[in-house]
Each structure stands twice: as C-alpha cells, then as structure tokens.
Scaffold this active site. Structure first.
Site, PDB file in Angstrom:
ATOM      1  N   GLU A 139      48.308  12.811  17.596  1.00  0.00           N
ATOM      2  CA  GLU A 139      47.794  12.266  18.862  1.00  0.00           C
ATOM      3  C   GLU A 139      46.378  12.741  19.185  1.00  0.00           C
ATOM      4  OE1 GLU A 139      50.644  12.297  22.049  1.00  0.00           O
ATOM      5  OE2 GLU A 139      49.111  11.817  23.547  1.00  0.00           O
ATOM      6  N   ARG A 178      52.942  -1.931  27.904  1.00  0.00           N
ATOM      7  CA  ARG A 178      53.007  -0.917  28.963  1.00  0.00           C
ATOM      8  C   ARG A 178      51.914  -0.991  30.011  1.00  0.00           C
ATOM      9  NH1 ARG A 178      54.565   4.302  25.466  1.00  0.00           N
ATOM     10  NH2 ARG A 178      56.557   3.393  24.969  1.00  0.00           N
ATOM     11  N   ARG A 181      48.261   1.420  22.947  1.00  0.00           N
ATOM     12  CA  ARG A 181      49.211   1.729  21.873  1.00  0.00           C
ATOM     13  C   ARG A 181      50.525   0.983  22.064  1.00  0.00           C
ATOM     14  NH1 ARG A 181      53.534   5.771  21.228  1.00  0.00           N
ATOM     15  NH2 ARG A 181      53.278   6.051  23.459  1.00  0.00           N
ATOM     16  N   GLU A 200      61.368  -2.487  21.804  1.00  0.00           N
ATOM     17  CA  GLU A 200      60.550  -1.960  22.896  1.00  0.00           C
ATOM     18  C   GLU A 200      59.430  -2.947  23.206  1.00  0.00           C
ATOM     19  OE1 GLU A 200      61.421   2.810  22.344  1.00  0.00           O
ATOM     20  OE2 GLU A 200      59.488   2.077  21.668  1.00  0.00           O
ATOM     21  N   GLY A 225      62.314   7.236  22.368  1.00  0.00           N
ATOM     22  CA  GLY A 225      62.540   5.888  21.830  1.00  0.00           C
ATOM     23  C   GLY A 225      62.728   5.861  20.324  1.00  0.00           C
ATOM     24  N   GLY A 226      61.765   6.405  19.562  1.00  0.00           N
ATOM     25  CA  GLY A 226      61.900   6.445  18.116  1.00  0.00           C
ATOM     26  C   GLY A 226      60.620   6.137  17.374  1.00  0.00           C
ATOM     27  N   ALA A 269      60.131  13.193  22.315  1.00  0.00           N
ATOM     28  CA  ALA A 269      60.101  11.752  22.036  1.00  0.00           C
ATOM     29  C   ALA A 269      61.514  11.185  22.105  1.00  0.00           C
ATOM     30  CB  ALA A 269      59.475  11.493  20.675  1.00  0.00           C
ATOM     31  N   HIS A 288      52.902   5.637  31.146  1.00  0.00           N
ATOM     32  CA  HIS A 288      54.238   5.091  30.867  1.00  0.00           C
ATOM     33  C   HIS A 288      54.809   4.571  32.180  1.00  0.00           C
ATOM     34  CE1 HIS A 288      58.309   4.584  29.448  1.00  0.00           C
ATOM     35  NE2 HIS A 288      57.920   4.897  28.210  1.00  0.00           N
ATOM     36  N   ASP A 324      43.432  20.537  24.079  1.00  0.00           N
ATOM     37  CA  ASP A 324      42.620  21.613  23.488  1.00  0.00           C
ATOM     38  C   ASP A 324      41.853  21.150  22.246  1.00  0.00           C
ATOM     39  OD1 ASP A 324      44.037  22.999  25.392  1.00  0.00           O
ATOM     40  OD2 ASP A 324      45.186  24.206  23.972  1.00  0.00           O
ATOM     41  N   LEU A 355      54.504   8.249  16.578  1.00  0.00           N
ATOM     42  CA  LEU A 355      55.194   9.108  15.604  1.00  0.00           C
ATOM     43  C   LEU A 355      54.919   8.558  14.201  1.00  0.00           C
ATOM     44  CD1 LEU A 355      58.622   9.654  17.437  1.00  0.00           C
ATOM     45  CD2 LEU A 355      56.771  11.307  17.202  1.00  0.00           C
ATOM     46  N   SER A 401      52.233  22.560  15.950  1.00  0.00           N
ATOM     47  CA  SER A 401      53.520  22.467  15.242  1.00  0.00           C
ATOM     48  C   SER A 401      54.365  21.291  15.737  1.00  0.00           C
ATOM     49  CB  SER A 401      54.290  23.779  15.378  1.00  0.00           C
ATOM     50  OG  SER A 401      54.465  24.109  16.750  1.00  0.00           O
ATOM     51  N   HIS A 408      50.891   9.306  29.860  1.00  0.00           N
ATOM     52  CA  HIS A 408      51.835   9.464  28.745  1.00  0.00           C
ATOM     53  C   HIS A 408      51.141   9.739  27.404  1.00  0.00           C
ATOM     54  CE1 HIS A 408      55.578   8.865  26.623  1.00  0.00           C
ATOM     55  NE2 HIS A 408      55.088   7.851  25.907  1.00  0.00           N
TER      56      HIS A 408
END
Ligand code: FAD
Ligand code: SIN
Length: 546
Positions: free
Chosen positions: A384, A299, A395, A130, A65-66, A63, A253, A232, A401, A30, A360
């Site tokens: 993900e 990153r 990434r 970013e 940053g956006g 989350a 991260h 899982d 997102l 969810s 991360h």
C-alpha cells in the site's frame, strides 16, 4: 482482533546493545507485502525485517473481503482488467493492470501452498462479489481473510533461518549519502530505527532497502485502519527525495460501524455483495437515486452518496440492512462481524447496522516501476505504501492484497539486480535531535487530534480550493511547531508518527490543489468536472521539484 499466541511469544534473538546491524536486504514492515518478499529474498541472502509494533500489527491482519483473482468459469483476465481500468478513471497504467491480473491465480496458489485456507463451496473456491466487479472473483476466508494470510506468512517467516525479525522497531529515516562515510555514493543504504524497548536508535545498513510500511489512514480523524497506518514510508521516502505520486486519491470506505465505542471497525463490502442494502433513518433505500448499480457502485460513488444523504438530513449515520439475507448466512459467512456487532448490542440479523464512511486506503504513494524500484537507487516500495499504477484514481475492492502479492514476487528480480557487486559502506550513527527531555504527551495528543481533524474537515470526501487552502495554512503552522519540538526533544514513537502524519497530510493537500478537476476519489466543488485535456496524468511530487 485476536492474535496468534505464537507471535506474541516471539522474542528477538539479536544482542540488544548492537547499534549497527549489517544485512543484505532490509525490509520495513510485516504485512502481506513485507512478509511475502522476505520469504522470496531469503533464498538469496540475509533478510532483516523490522516492524514498528508486534509482528502481526498491520492493515493486512484486518482485511475482511478477500483477494480479487480470476478463478471463476464465467470470468476472464480481460473482464478483471476492464473493471480495474473503469474504477481507475483513466489513470491506471494498463501494462501494470494486465500484469497484476494475470499473475493473480498463481499468487493465490502460492498462499494455498503455505497453508492458507480459503472458503470453499462444493469443492471449489467460493468467490465473493464486491462493488465495481462484473463477476464473482473475491477469494476469502469467511470475513477474516487478512488474519488467515498474515498468520501463515508470519509462521513461515519465523521458521526461516535466514530471516531476522525485529519487532517494536520503528524506522525513523532512510540512510542516505550524507550518512555514509564514502565519497560519491548515491541512493539509500538502510534505515535508522527506534527500539521501543530501550529508546536507542539503531542503524540497519543494507544493500537494498524495501519499504513495505502500508497505508496512512491515521492521517484522518475517522479511519478503518489500525494505529500503525501513519504513512511513515511515504514521509521517509519524501524526505529522502523519492518521487511520490497521486496522493490526492484517498479512498473512503462507505461502511464503517458507527458506534461511540467502536474504534475503526469495517463492515465488509461483501455484505452488500450478498444483498445488503443501504437505508436512511426512515428505512428508505437511496443508492438507486445516485447510480444504476445501487449498493454495488464503486466505493467513491457510494461514499459520496452517503455523505450527501447525511448532509441533507443532518443525520449522524445511515444504515446497512442485512436482515433479509438468507437464514444462517451471517453466522457462516460473516462470523467476526456478527460477533463484533453483538458486542455493541446490535444484532445484524434483526436490525440495520449504523454506518458512516471512513478513510480506508491510499491509492497514491512512492512511485515505482513494474519491479518495485523507486526513483532512488537501492530503494524499493511494495504494497500500500507504493504507487504502481494499478489503481489509478480509484481502487477496485480487494485489488490491494492482490497487488501486494504480485509486487512481492515481481520486486524479487528488481532487488537482486546487480546486488552481488554492492559493498556496504560505513555509516554514521544517527544524528540525534539535541534535547533529552521527552515531549509533553498531552500536547502531542492535542496536536495529533488537530492534524487529523483538519484533514477530515477540510480534505475529506468533498473538497474545495477554499477548504484546501485553509488546510494548507493550519498544517503548515502545526508542522513548524512539531518540527521545533522534534529538534529539541528525545524522540518517541508518538512524536515520530505525528511528524509523519502531518508531512503526509501536507502532501495530500498539495496534490489535491494541483488537480484542478474531479476524478475518481478526488472530488472538488471548485472543479466538479473531469478534465482529460489537462489532467489525464499523475500528480507527481518530488522534494525541491514540485
Ligand atoms: P500493512 O499490512 O499495513 O503492513 C505494514 C507494516 O509496516 C506493518 O507491519 C506496520 O507495523 C509496519 N510499519 C509501518 N511503519 C513502520 C515504520 N516506520 N517502521 C517499521 N515498521 C513500520 N484489501 C484487499 O485487497 N482486500 C480486503 O478485503 C481488504 N480489507 C481491508 C479491511 C480493512 C479493515 C483495512 C484497513 C484494509 C483492507 N484492505 C483490503 C486493504 C489491505 O488490507 C491493505 O492495503 C494491505 O493489507 C496492505 O498491506 P501492506 O503489507 O502493504 O501493509
Ligand atoms: C472490504 O472487505 O469491504 C474491504 C475490501 C477492500 O478494501 O478491498
């Protein structure tokens, strides 16, 4: 993280004793991916959504940053595509990158039409910057974008009469041909799930099954992820024989809060986007010595630089200095971070914040096509848990997102394809492990700890064949112990998750050993150079085939 009371108050409406539940579409998870697809599919049939904890328990909810999307006047699809390909270090699937980038603005509008509010400036969406992005393009709601999105998606799902939600149900394994009482069937027909309230295992039988179970940060000792992120979906799909790709690419991260009482608290990259600087204990900046882009390098570079500085000086952390940001900006743009830091006695307006890198994001996962189809019939994966080819070997910030939103839309067609011709088979009840005694919680805790330490110490930011070989041995021995406990015990969530983190850890190690080069997030001292001649390809694992 504060939860919306409406979701905590939610009570399931199905009969508690129902051992087998039939549905058209089973969605497991969810977060942003599962909820978005549930809303889409509910237009075409009965959707059943199971999730292992409270409805809002997800990476999505954390989350900060956006969402990256091309909305600025100085931006273009080409620039976002180029930035994504550059971060991906040769392993992105270009057609997927183009599809995701181009779909972005429409998916942002979908969220707005559900009531999601993004921060604006002068009547326009405020766009953050970013690492690795050549333009300001991060749509956000202050520093709690995920919570804003999760809350609105959940409200819409709970309002929908064709979506049944089953919180506190942990999917254990997928239902495959051997569980079905019909000859010559292939593929997946739903999943068995443990009801935390009763300890019973229910069979959720479905025409199409979608794994939207998120990431696997908990496989490592230190992570920005919440407790649900135990891999899982990848473990279940691998046991069922699905193709898994690129699990060696684990993103660390650079800036997780370093404090003995802080469990997994991220300090968004947007702080560096606004001018935050990384310094050592003596107050000296160090990023320029590693990359011309300084604090806004991708990153992997920033995380490795911090790792190297910490090793050089034997320091337990470095510092993120945001004291020079304009007055009022921290209160306005980063209210959750300010509040959390103050809880720990750190005032980021006046002093540098201690930070360390932490696991991360998993770039690899269940290999899927442009419609979310896995290598197994009737089984889909989005968000993900999937490997779509968008991220390649690394990434780009805030692209996940976006990926989840785009694939929740694109998978709609894949899931519906020929669905009207499918009839549900009779399914056997879950084949329970034989024992009735619950596993010893203390032993489980120690095994959890050991698995996660092995991953952190031997499969971390900087790897080598020697370390990976040690990890292989230690994890194999743990896997054998835990499998034997699993066979003899009454299962519970702790045991099931432990089994999964060990399985995913072993897959990460196997993938890392197969890639005899350094690329993107996978850096090994044994093969420090990139080797396009041999490794410009995905690392694919298939049960029996690898
Ligand atoms: P999730 O949101 O993690 O949802 C997974 C769901 O599956 C959960 O409901 C979980 O309980 C359920 N589940 C798992 N296993 C089972 C099971 N066995 N049975 C039943 N249910 C199960 N990305 C960005 O693009 N921008 C950001 O600003 C950003 N910030 C981040 C900040 C933090 C602290 C973290 C941890 C991640 C961030 N990310 C960000 C990454 C991004 O949040 C995730 O990649 C994304 O939310 C994943 O969405 P998802 O729907 O795939 O999975
Ligand atoms: C962050 O806000 O730094 C996280 C963004 C991301 O993981 O994409």
């Amino acid at each position: 993280m504060a939860s919306s009371p409406v979701h905590l108050a939610y009570r399931p409406t199905f009969a508690a004793s129902q051992a087998v539940i039939h549905t058209d579409f089973l969605i497991i998870g969810s977060g942003i991916a599962g909820l978005s697809l549930a809303l889409n599919l509910a237009e075409r049939g009965r959707v059943t959504l199971v999730t292992k904890k409270a409805l809002e328990d997800s990476n999505t909810n954390y989350a900060q940053g956006g969402v990256a999307s091309v909305l600025g006047e100085d931006d273009s699809f080409d620039l976002h595509v180029q930035d994504t390909l550059a971060a991906g270090a040769g392993l992105c699937r270009r057609e997927i990158v183009e599809m995701v980038v181009r779909d972005g603005p429409a998916r942002i509008r979908d969220l707005e039409s559900l009531g999601v509010a993004f921060t604006t400036q002068g009547g326009q969406l405020a766009l953050g910057l970013e690492g690795g992005h050549s333009r300001h393009r991060i749509v956000h709601n202050a520093d709690h974008t995920g919570r804003e999105i999760e809350t609105h998606l959940l409200d819409a799902v709970l309002d929908h009469e064709r979506i049944d939600v089953h919180p506190y149900h942990m999917a254990i394994d997928l239902i495959g041909p051997r569980h079905v009482e019909r000859a010559n069937v292939r593929g997946v027909w739903g999943a068995y799930a443990l009801d935390a309230a009763t300890g019973e295992v229910r069979a959720f039988v479905a025409k199409r099954t979608v794994l939207a179970t998120g990431g696997a940060g908990k496989v490592y000792r230190y992570t920005t992820n919440p407790d649900i992120a135990t891999g899982d979906g990848v473990a279940m799909a691998h046991r069922a024989g699905a193709r898994i790709a690129n699990l060696e690419f684990v993103q660390f991260h650079p800036t997780c809060l370093y404090h003995p009482r802080a469990k997994s608290f991220l300090l968004t990259e947007a702080l560096r986007g606004e001018g935050g600087r990384l310094i050592d204990a003596a107050g000296a900046r160090f990023m320029d010595a590693y990359d011309a882009r300084g604090e806004l390098a991708p990153r992997d570079i920033v995380a490795r630089a911090i790792d190297s500085e910490m090793k050089k000086t034997a320091a337990p952390c470095v510092y993120l200095d945001v004291t020079q940001l304009p007055s009022g900006m921290i209160e306005r743009r980063f209210p959750s971070i300010l509040e959390r830091c103050l809880d720990f006695g750190i005032d980021p307006r006046r002093e540098p914040i201690p930070v360390v890198p932490a696991t991360h994001y998993f770039c690899g996962g269940i290999d899927v096509d442009a419609r979310g189809r896995s290598s197994i019939e009737n089984l889909f994966a989005i968000g993900e848990v999937s490997h779509t080819g968008l991220h390649g070997a690394n990434r780009l910030a805030s692209n996940s997102l976006l990926e989840a939103l785009v694939f929740a839309e694109r998978a709609y067609d894949g899931v519906l394809e020929n669905v009207d011709t499918v009839t549900l088979p009779a399914v056997q009840p879950w084949e329970a492990p034989r024992g009735h005694v619950a596993p010893d919680p203390m032993v489980l805790e120690h095994d959890w700890d050991e698995a996660r330490r092995v991953m952190w110490d031997y499969v971390g930011i900087v790897r080598s064949d020697q370390r990976l070989t040690i990890a292989t041995e230690r994890l194999s021995s743990l896997a054998a112990t835990v499998e034997s406990v699993y066979r003899k015990s009454r299962v519970n969530q702790d045991l099931l998750e432990l089994r999964n983190i060990i399985e995913v850890g072993r897959l990460v190690v196997r993938s890392a050993l197969l890639r005899k080069e350094s690329r993107g997030l996978h850096y090994t001292e044994t093969y420090p150079d990139r080797d396009d001649a041999h490794f410009l390809r995905d690392t694919v694992l298939e049960r029996g085939g690898e």
